[in-house]
Design a protein around this motif. Structure first.
Motif, PDB file in Angstrom:
ATOM      1  N   ASP A 416       0.831  -1.207   0.000  1.00 57.69           N
ATOM      2  CA  ASP A 416       0.000   0.000   0.000  1.00 57.69           C
ATOM      3  C   ASP A 416       0.867   1.260   0.000  1.00 57.69           C
ATOM      4  O   ASP A 416       0.532   2.245  -0.661  1.00 57.69           O
ATOM      5  CB  ASP A 416      -0.915   0.013   1.236  1.00 57.69           C
ATOM      6  N   VAL A 417       1.976   1.213   0.748  1.00 57.92           N
ATOM      7  CA  VAL A 417       2.878   2.381   0.797  1.00 57.92           C
ATOM      8  C   VAL A 417       3.468   2.649  -0.583  1.00 57.92           C
ATOM      9  O   VAL A 417       3.460   3.787  -1.064  1.00 57.92           O
ATOM     10  CB  VAL A 417       4.007   2.163   1.827  1.00 57.92           C
ATOM     11  N   VAL A 418       3.968   1.620  -1.238  1.00 55.95           N
ATOM     12  CA  VAL A 418       4.643   1.825  -2.526  1.00 55.95           C
ATOM     13  C   VAL A 418       3.634   2.247  -3.610  1.00 55.95           C
ATOM     14  O   VAL A 418       3.951   3.038  -4.497  1.00 55.95           O
ATOM     15  CB  VAL A 418       5.456   0.567  -2.924  1.00 55.95           C
ATOM     16  N   THR A 419       2.400   1.739  -3.515  1.00 63.82           N
ATOM     17  CA  THR A 419       1.346   2.170  -4.454  1.00 63.82           C
ATOM     18  C   THR A 419       1.015   3.636  -4.228  1.00 63.82           C
ATOM     19  O   THR A 419       0.828   4.409  -5.171  1.00 63.82           O
ATOM     20  CB  THR A 419       0.079   1.306  -4.252  1.00 63.82           C
ATOM     21  N   PHE A 420       0.958   4.027  -2.967  1.00 61.13           N
ATOM     22  CA  PHE A 420       0.704   5.422  -2.599  1.00 61.13           C
ATOM     23  C   PHE A 420       1.819   6.326  -3.140  1.00 61.13           C
ATOM     24  O   PHE A 420       1.550   7.378  -3.735  1.00 61.13           O
ATOM     25  CB  PHE A 420       0.619   5.501  -1.072  1.00 61.13           C
ATOM     26  N   VAL A 421       3.062   5.897  -2.959  1.00 65.00           N
ATOM     27  CA  VAL A 421       4.211   6.680  -3.434  1.00 65.00           C
ATOM     28  C   VAL A 421       4.162   6.827  -4.957  1.00 65.00           C
ATOM     29  O   VAL A 421       4.417   7.905  -5.506  1.00 65.00           O
ATOM     30  CB  VAL A 421       5.530   6.016  -2.986  1.00 65.00           C
ATOM     31  N   ILE A 435      11.138  12.439  -3.218  1.00 67.88           N
ATOM     32  CA  ILE A 435      10.661  11.042  -3.147  1.00 67.88           C
ATOM     33  C   ILE A 435      11.679  10.095  -3.755  1.00 67.88           C
ATOM     34  O   ILE A 435      11.989   9.037  -3.186  1.00 67.88           O
ATOM     35  CB  ILE A 435       9.283  10.902  -3.844  1.00 67.88           C
ATOM     36  N   VAL A 436      12.224  10.474  -4.929  1.00 68.51           N
ATOM     37  CA  VAL A 436      13.220   9.616  -5.593  1.00 68.51           C
ATOM     38  C   VAL A 436      14.441   9.445  -4.698  1.00 68.51           C
ATOM     39  O   VAL A 436      14.955   8.329  -4.516  1.00 68.51           O
ATOM     40  CB  VAL A 436      13.620  10.210  -6.973  1.00 68.51           C
ATOM     41  N   CYS A 463      13.495   8.741 -12.315  1.00 66.00           N
ATOM     42  CA  CYS A 463      14.873   9.233 -12.182  1.00 66.00           C
ATOM     43  C   CYS A 463      15.228   9.952 -13.484  1.00 66.00           C
ATOM     44  O   CYS A 463      15.475   9.302 -14.509  1.00 66.00           O
ATOM     45  CB  CYS A 463      15.834   8.068 -11.931  1.00 66.00           C
ATOM     46  N   LEU A 464      15.265  11.283 -13.447  1.00 65.59           N
ATOM     47  CA  LEU A 464      15.402  12.056 -14.684  1.00 65.59           C
ATOM     48  C   LEU A 464      16.761  12.756 -14.804  1.00 65.59           C
ATOM     49  O   LEU A 464      17.322  12.836 -15.892  1.00 65.59           O
ATOM     50  CB  LEU A 464      14.280  13.105 -14.771  1.00 65.59           C
TER      51      LEU A 464
END
Length: 950
Positions: A416-421, A435-436, A463-464
């Motif tokens: 759930d955390v990674v989906t939220f992120v 965040i990155v 990652c840009l």
């Protein structure tokens, strides 16, 4: 016709007692034996035995007994025996009973008096009651309240008999005088209850003349007062203002009991829509929520608050922090309901406070005191996710805190955390860099393969800059460890190892299972355990090994394919941002080396199972991409993936918006309805609360909330014809289904010129249906009709059948005539309703549910989308698959459907259809559920409806 029963006794169906044995025991002097014999006699009577020879024995040997238990059993026995003959006349031997009852009313022991008075409440024979009335009235002045309160109940039951008003002409006046002088709370309550049921005007007068004392009355009395107020206000809405004042005074009384306060709040909501009244009720519910310790009570209070939220959201918004306090309960169901209510009440004004509270709860959930803390944390994360979707500006305050839980032992919580992120990084571009950076710092903590896969996708897409891309590549390399992933000597050693150890390893490592993809189709995926990690013999220094390496060494090559794709994207982006070709080539070579190493590991004998073809082809594609890149391919890898994700998010938002719009639709009043002008009304003598209530009533009338138009066409569809028009008896049934109950309102018409005697409607059921009542006999005059009601209880979601016949006699024919009725089929659609669940929850349930019904597609419909719409319309199911995924003409369609029954059962359906060369549709509809009934019944319904018929 079977008699009505006022007594329920547990009866163990063993060897029945003989009447002679009972008689002998009753004639003896042994009190315990006499008690046992009386109990056996009562049980036999309860189960249909008559025992006529026992009555005289009871009169001779049981009536004179002074034992209290024997006397109580005697009254139960007298309650059950027949007191009248076949013509309804009282039996002459009942005179003996009459004398005994009179003696009991004058007995020196208050218990004997009380139970005898209570026995009279269940006596209907006026011939027995009439000589006892002076003795009953004399008990009003008895010193003990137990006798007085039972005397009042006896008077009430006698007064309510068909001839009761003649037997007790001045009962209401007597009770009213008694009420003004009585001090005992229970006796006072019974007296008020008698006035409430038998002389309502007197009860109202007494209440209004003692308004100031209501808050000092006992809890039982106050409950009856509230019941009276509800009854009066339903019949006379104009006077509800003065009654609302009584309720408000009870609410504010410091000594009021919790049950009274709860009933006050419920009564207030049912009577008034004024903001002051609703606020008072909501405050009461919130206070009870904190003060009551019983979890069931808390769940009921949360249901009431939820109802208030749906009808008075503007008022409930101010109560959000009070409702949040319910999270202090350790019960998960209470916490879940609280969070559901909170999410409906969030506004820009209170979102910061709510999110701050939820953050504190997340921090508290880290301690391991409660075993379900992981599940609670998952619920909190989902709630915070919902808050940030509605109000993106609060994301910055929570996202970094939640990222600490990416390595949570609870995989669902971490997912759930990674989906939220993933969603926040797309919708809130200002947070992308932080965040990155945070994700790269915490990536090594992640231990679950699914979470790693999602995190890698975020790294590959977002990652840009040069520093971000280089850090991402370094992080992945660090988590993979040194190459190669295994050595040749270890490969040979593993190949030479014994078969037994191979079997043991394979059992431990790789029991495979099919994974369910988003469209409902299957894909083979290694069951890399996401909570415990197994590292085979090749792993050296398992404590220091990187998370990606340990997961790959368990045989999870789906993750390996995700690593390859992420590296490919990072290298392609590095070509755009890195001016030095040497550095780009070096990074490309390292990425290729990693991909080749993963392929070697997959084809070696170190692992018990080789790499699956899907992952193998994906890694090969990444190798070819890095060896030969073109502009078109580069655009697909660097832009199209992200565009698809953006489209998915917009579709999700669109669906949520449409659902909100659908809920917000309100009924409108008719154009010729009367309009009240509030400012032209007289306000003389009206309190602020009454004024508010008037305004709210006018608003409701104007918006059509008081008018609920019945669907007449739907009513006609529910009428089932049970017999033919040429039958001597015509019958039809109107079927009403309400959750656990089915009510059959059956109209029976005598179409002959003769009187039908002993007409009986005999019904039987098949499936999880149970008849509540026994059939009764009726007499039907020529060409007359009769309405008969039958109640049926339902215990599960399953298609049931009701069948039966009508039996009657006529004066000319000796034999009984039978008319067989048509069957009534109870439709499963009455029990299931469309519902929504997440894709993850759907797949979890799909893999867990054991009952599957596979229905082959057989339809005349030729368009896939049209066929899906027809199935949804016919089965009350909700399509979970996004509309964008169903667009286009590709000749194939796969969609997930979901519904929930009133019994809490889940119905999962997957539709997979393909258009053949001849234009016909081919495929399967798979239904899964936890119980067999819903899977079979839904399958039968789909088979019946799928051809495109009505």
């Amino acid at each position: 016709m079977e008699k009505s029963c006022s007594l329920l006794v547990h009866f163990d169906k063993g060897t029945p007692a003989l009447a002679n044995e009972i008689k002998e025991a009753l004639e003896g002097n042994d009190i315990p034996a006499k008690i046992d014999a009386m109990k056996k006699a009562i049980m036999l009577l309860h189960n249909g035995e008559t025992l006529p020879q026992l009555f005289i024995t009871v009169v001779r040997y049981v009536l004179p007994s002074e034992d209290h238990t024997v006397q109580k059993l005697l009254l139960l026995y007298l309650e059950m025996i027949d007191k009248t003959d076949g013509k309804g006349r009282v039996l002459p031997e009942m005179i003996l009973i009459c004398q005994n009852l009179r003696n009991n009313f004058q007995h020196p022991n208050e218990y004997i008096r009380g139970v005898t008075l209570r026995f009279l409440c269940r006596l209907n024979e006026t011939e027995i009651i009439e000589p006892l009335i002076p003795s009953i009235i004399s008990n009003f002045e008895h010193r003990h309240p137990y006798v007085r309160r039972n005397a009042i109940l006896a008077v009430m039951s006698i007064y309510r008999l068909p001839q009761g008003e003649q037997l007790l002409v001045d009962a209401p006046e007597t009770i009213e005088r008694f009420l003004s002088s009585e001090q005992d709370a229970s006796a006072k309550r019974n007296a008020f209850l008698m006035l409430f049921n038998c002389a309502q005007d007197r009860a109202i007068n007494y209440l209004l003349s003692n308004v100031d004392k209501v808050s000092d009355w006992g809890e039982l009395m106050q409950m009856v007062v509230l019941e009276l107020i509800q009854k009066v206000c339903r019949t006379n809405k104009a006077e509800k203002g003065k009654y609302i004042k009584i309720i408000i005074s009870l609410l504010n009384a410091p000594s009021a009991a919790a049950s009274v306060v709860y009933e006050c709040a419920g009564t207030l909501v049912s009577l008034s829509s004024a903001p002051t009244a609703i606020m008072a009720a909501a405050n009461t519910y919130c206070q009870l929520l904190l003060s009551q310790s019983d979890n069931n009570v808390k769940l009921i209070l949360l249901d009431r608050l939820n109802e208030l939220e749906s009808s008075h959201r503007d008022i409930m918004v101010d109560m959000i922090m009070d409702v949040l306090r319910a999270l202090s309960s350790p019960n998960l169901d209470i916490r879940r309901k609280t969070l559901d209510i909170i999410l409906q009440l969030i506004t820009p004004r209170n979102v910061n406070e709510v999110v701050l509270t939820l953050k504190k709860e997340v921090m508290k959930s880290q301690n391991g005191e409660l075993e379900k803390n992981g599940e609670y944390r998952q619920m909190l994360i989902q709630a915070i996710h919902s808050c940030t979707i509605k109000f993106p500006e609060v994301a910055s305050t929570v996202v970094h805190l939640l990222m600490d839980f990416l390595g949570d032992n609870n995989v669902a919580s971490a997912m759930d955390v990674v989906t939220f992120v993933r969603e926040i990084i797309e919708t809130n571009s200002k947070l992308r860099i932080s965040i990155v950076s945070r994700l790269l710092d915490t990536f090594y903590q992640i231990r679950a393969a699914r979470v790693c896969s999602c995190a890698l996708w975020i790294i590959g897409e977002y990652c840009l800059s040069l520093s971000e891309v280089e850090s991402a590549i370094t992080t992945i390399k660090h988590c993979l460890g040194d190459l190669p992933l295994f050595s040749i000597s270890e490969d040979e050693e593993a190949a030479d190892s014994s078969k037994m150890s191979q079997q043991t390893t394979s059992i431990t490592v790789s029991s495979r299972r099919p994974a369910i993809l988003a469209d409902g189709t299957y894909a083979t995926q290694s069951a890399a355990s996401e909570t415990a990690f197994f590292t085979p013999a090749v792993v050296q220094g398992s404590l220091t090994i990187g998370n990606l390496r340990s997961l790959l060494l368990t045989g999870d090559f789906f993750l390996g394919a995700v690593v390859a794709c992420t590296l490919a994207k990072l290298v392609l982006r590095l070509e755009e941002v890195q001016p030095s070709k040497i550095e780009v080539n070096k990074a490309s070579s390292n990425a290729l080396l990693i991909m080749v190493s993963m392929l070697q590991l997959g084809q070696s004998s170190v692992l018990p199972h080789p790499i699956v073809n899907d992952s193998h082809d994906r890694i090969i594609l990444c190798i070819r991409l890095l060896c030969n890149t073109g502009d078109a391919v580069r655009k697909i890898w660097l832009k199209s993936c992200r565009e698809s994700f953006v489209k998915m998010l917009s579709d999700k938002q669109l669906r949520e918006t449409e659902e909100i719009k659908a809920k917000a639709q309100i009924s409108h009043s008719q154009p010729d309805d009367l309009i009240d002008f509030y400012h032209l009304k007289s306000r003389k003598g009206m309190s602020q609360l009454e004024l508010e209530d008037e305004v709210q009533d006018d608003l409701k009338r104007a918006t059509g909330e008081f008018v609920k138009d019945a669907d007449d066409a739907n009513k006609l569809n529910r009428i089932s014809q049970l017999t033919g028009f040429s039958d001597p008896v015509y019958a039809e049934a109107y079927v009403t289904v309400h959750h656990y109950d089915i009510v059959l309102d059956i109209t029976v018409i005598n179409r002959t010129k003769e009187t039908l005697q002993n007409l009986c409607l005999e019904l039987a059921t098949m499936g999880d249906l149970k008849l509540v009542e026994h059939p009764q006999n009726y007499t039907l005059a020529p060409e007359s009709s009769k309405q008969i009601k039958a109640n049926i209880k339902v215990s599960s979601t399953e298609t049931g059948v009701i069948f039966g016949n009508i039996v009657y006699e006529t004066s000319n024919v000796l034999e009984r005539t039978v008319v067989v009725l048509n069957d009534i089929h109870i439709d499963i659609m009455d029990y299931i309703s469309p519902a929504v669940c997440s894709d993850t929850a759907f797949r979890t349930m799909w893999s867990e549910f054991e009952w599957e019904n596979k229905v082959a597609v057989n339809t005349t419909i030729t368009n896939e989308k049209e066929f899906l719409d027809h199935i949804i319309k016919s089965t009350n199911l909700k399509c979970l698959t996004a509309l964008s995924a169903l667009e286009g003409e590709c000749g194939f369609l796969a969609a997930n459907l979901y519904a929930k029954s009133v019994f809490g059962e889940d119905a999962l359906v997957n539709v997979s259809v393909e258009k053949q060369a001849d234009g016909k549709l081919n495929g399967y509809i798979r239904i899964r559920s936890k119980t067999q009934g819903i899977a079979l019944s839904l399958g039968d319904k789909i088979t019946l409806k799928q051809k495109g018929g009505s």
